[in-house]
Write a protein that holds these residues in place. Structure first.
Motif, mmCIF file in Angstrom:
data_model
loop_
_atom_site.group_PDB
_atom_site.id
_atom_site.type_symbol
_atom_site.label_atom_id
_atom_site.label_comp_id
_atom_site.label_asym_id
_atom_site.label_seq_id
_atom_site.Cartn_x
_atom_site.Cartn_y
_atom_site.Cartn_z
ATOM 1 N N GLU A 188 0.840 -1.194 0.000
ATOM 2 C CA GLU A 188 0.000 0.000 0.000
ATOM 3 C C GLU A 188 0.877 1.246 0.000
ATOM 4 N N VAL A 189 0.457 2.246 -0.772
ATOM 5 C CA VAL A 189 1.126 3.544 -0.800
ATOM 6 C C VAL A 189 0.157 4.540 -0.166
ATOM 7 N N PRO A 190 0.409 4.961 1.067
ATOM 8 C CA PRO A 190 -0.565 5.764 1.808
ATOM 9 C C PRO A 190 -1.038 7.022 1.096
ATOM 10 N N GLU A 191 -0.123 7.737 0.443
ATOM 11 C CA GLU A 191 -0.537 8.970 -0.222
ATOM 12 C C GLU A 191 -1.451 8.704 -1.421
ATOM 13 N N ILE A 192 -1.394 7.484 -1.962
ATOM 14 C CA ILE A 192 -2.293 7.115 -3.058
ATOM 15 C C ILE A 192 -3.590 6.548 -2.498
ATOM 16 N N SER A 193 -3.495 5.677 -1.512
ATOM 17 C CA SER A 193 -4.711 5.086 -0.940
ATOM 18 C C SER A 193 -5.604 6.138 -0.289
ATOM 19 N N ALA A 194 -4.995 7.253 0.137
ATOM 20 C CA ALA A 194 -5.785 8.327 0.744
ATOM 21 C C ALA A 194 -6.728 8.981 -0.260
ATOM 22 N N LEU A 195 -6.481 8.778 -1.551
ATOM 23 C CA LEU A 195 -7.321 9.363 -2.593
ATOM 24 C C LEU A 195 -8.616 8.585 -2.808
ATOM 25 N N VAL A 196 -8.670 7.354 -2.304
ATOM 26 C CA VAL A 196 -9.847 6.503 -2.511
ATOM 27 C C VAL A 196 -11.049 7.094 -1.777
ATOM 28 N N PRO A 197 -12.211 7.172 -2.427
ATOM 29 C CA PRO A 197 -13.408 7.688 -1.756
ATOM 30 C C PRO A 197 -13.700 6.947 -0.456
ATOM 31 N N GLU A 198 -14.212 7.675 0.511
ATOM 32 C CA GLU A 198 -14.421 7.135 1.853
ATOM 33 C C GLU A 198 -15.289 5.885 1.847
ATOM 34 N N GLU A 199 -16.343 5.884 1.063
ATOM 35 C CA GLU A 199 -17.254 4.729 1.032
ATOM 36 C C GLU A 199 -16.512 3.444 0.666
ATOM 37 N N ILE A 200 -15.633 3.523 -0.335
ATOM 38 C CA ILE A 200 -14.890 2.338 -0.764
ATOM 39 C C ILE A 200 -13.814 1.997 0.256
ATOM 40 N N ARG A 201 -13.178 3.004 0.850
ATOM 41 C CA ARG A 201 -12.162 2.759 1.880
ATOM 42 C C ARG A 201 -12.769 2.018 3.069
ATOM 43 N N GLU A 202 -13.943 2.455 3.481
ATOM 44 C CA GLU A 202 -14.592 1.814 4.623
ATOM 45 C C GLU A 202 -14.991 0.376 4.297
ATOM 46 N N ARG A 203 -15.429 0.155 3.076
ATOM 47 C CA ARG A 203 -15.797 -1.193 2.653
ATOM 48 C C ARG A 203 -14.561 -2.083 2.560
ATOM 49 N N GLY A 204 -13.438 -1.493 2.125
ATOM 50 C CA GLY A 204 -12.185 -2.232 2.041
ATOM 51 C C GLY A 204 -12.052 -3.125 0.833
ATOM 52 N N GLU A 205 -12.944 -2.962 -0.131
ATOM 53 C CA GLU A 205 -12.946 -3.851 -1.297
ATOM 54 C C GLU A 205 -13.279 -3.065 -2.552
ATOM 55 N N LEU A 206 -12.575 -3.360 -3.631
ATOM 56 C CA LEU A 206 -12.844 -2.766 -4.934
ATOM 57 C C LEU A 206 -13.510 -3.829 -5.802
ATOM 58 N N VAL A 207 -14.719 -3.542 -6.276
ATOM 59 C CA VAL A 207 -15.490 -4.529 -7.033
ATOM 60 C C VAL A 207 -15.388 -4.224 -8.525
ATOM 61 N N ASN A 208 -15.009 -5.234 -9.282
ATOM 62 C CA ASN A 208 -14.794 -5.100 -10.725
ATOM 63 C C ASN A 208 -15.797 -5.945 -11.494
ATOM 64 N N GLY A 209 -16.250 -5.422 -12.636
ATOM 65 C CA GLY A 209 -17.073 -6.195 -13.548
ATOM 66 C C GLY A 209 -16.264 -6.549 -14.781
ATOM 67 N N ALA A 210 -16.278 -7.825 -15.199
ATOM 68 C CA ALA A 210 -15.489 -8.253 -16.355
ATOM 69 C C ALA A 210 -16.190 -9.392 -17.077
ATOM 70 N N ALA A 211 -16.035 -9.405 -18.387
ATOM 71 C CA ALA A 211 -16.512 -10.522 -19.205
ATOM 72 C C ALA A 211 -15.373 -11.522 -19.302
ATOM 73 N N LEU A 212 -15.495 -12.649 -18.638
ATOM 74 C CA LEU A 212 -14.379 -13.580 -18.485
ATOM 75 C C LEU A 212 -14.289 -14.541 -19.662
#
Length: 310
Positions: free
Chosen positions: A55-79
């Motif tokens: 983790e790079v703190p100065e970059i992770s600090a840019l993540v919106p609060e809602e996603i930071r609190e959730r702790g997960e980034l959800v991706n949609g992809a056609a596999l």
């Protein structure tokens, strides 16, 4: 014979019409005209070690609060697009896009999850069902009107021939040659147009060998049934890397275009966080390492941008 090409499609990777209009039922293991599974052999899927990406703190600090609190980034992809994103032998999402997603998540201090989706229906769901869409999306003007895109990779059309080029094939001289490709792709459309140019010049048209999958097309070129493989550059590079020396690249990448991570327009903070994370991966060499493992380091770009010029 290529001076009057048809206008390049908005994306090299095109979902079949039947899929685009089908119900929203993800099919993890289904094969379509724009898909193939390249993990049949144990050595076909590289293991990319991402443990050194922190983790790079100065970059992770840019993540919106809602996603930071959730702790997960959800991706949609056609596999269904190896080697970018496809289904592994255990049913998991794999590919260089999945490794890039995981690496980006590590920089942002987030876990990541990919949900299978119909390709044409990913973009409308970004910002609601999914936080991002990482699924080999080509950056184009139409998409930039609807969403924000963060560039991370570059792809185009490329070629491969049997090792040693025994038939002395040249990509710009294919009239009368056996051109192996996948049905339902931009390459098929382009070959039809180029064949007509051959006829107009009183030369024989392409002898098109259209297969249900790019892996079949590559196998037949390696075996001598086709003269040249014509496919998206990531697919060609991966086929060469896994061919045990039976295929080699020839010519330049044509019609090159950027691929981008899709983000909702009302999430500029997330877009900037993703851009910074991708740039960090580029600057530290992690991006090149991931792409090289999948035989696609030729697609490395020097700079990640938010809404780059198509």
């Amino acid at each position: 014979m290529t001076s009057h090409r048809p206008r390049r499609r908005a994306l090299l990777r095109a979902a079949p019409l039947a899929l685009a209009t089908a119900a929203l039922t993800p099919a993890l293991a289904s094969c379509t005209r724009a898909s193939e599974r390249l993990d049949a052999e144990s050595n076909a899927v590289p293991e990319v070690d991402l443990t050194g990406i922190d983790e790079v703190p100065e970059i992770s600090a840019l993540v919106p609060e809602e996603i930071r609190e959730r702790g997960e980034l959800v991706n949609g992809a056609a596999l269904n697009y190896a080697p970018g994103e496809f289904v592994g032998s255990s049913g998991e999402a794999i590919g260089y896009d999945m490794d890039i997603l995981a690496a980006v998540g590590a920089v942002l201090g987030l876990s990541t999850r990919t949900e299978a989706a119909v390709f044409a229906q990913i973009i409308p769901a970004v910002g609601s069902t999914y936080d991002v869409g990482i699924s080999s999306f080509t950056v184009n003007e139409e998409r930039l009107e609807a969403v924000t895109m963060v560039s991370y990779f570059q792809a185009g059309i490329s070629y491969a021939v049997k090792a040693g080029n025994p038939y002395d094939i040249h990509p710009d001289e294919l009239c009368g040659k056996r051109v192996a490709l996948q049905v339902g792709t931009f390459q098929e459309e382009l070959s039809i147009a180029r064949s007509q140019e051959c006829r107009d010049a009183d030369e024989p048209a392409y002898d098109m060998l259209a297969y249900a999958s790019n892996s079949d097309a590559a196998t037949n070129v390696a075996g001598g049934k086709g003269d040249i493989l014509m496919a998206d550059s990531p697919v060609t590079a991966y086929a060469i890397a896994r061919s045990r020396g039976t295929l080699e690249a020839i010519g330049d990448i044509e019609e090159s275009a950027l691929n981008g991570i899709v983000v909702a327009k009302d999430q500029p903070e997330l877009a900037e966080a993703l851009r910074a994370a991708v740039q960090h991966l580029i600057d530290t060499g992690h991006m090149e390492r991931i792409l090289a493992a999948w035989g696609n380091d030729a697609g490395l770009i020097p700079t990640a941008e938010v809404n780059p010029q198509p």
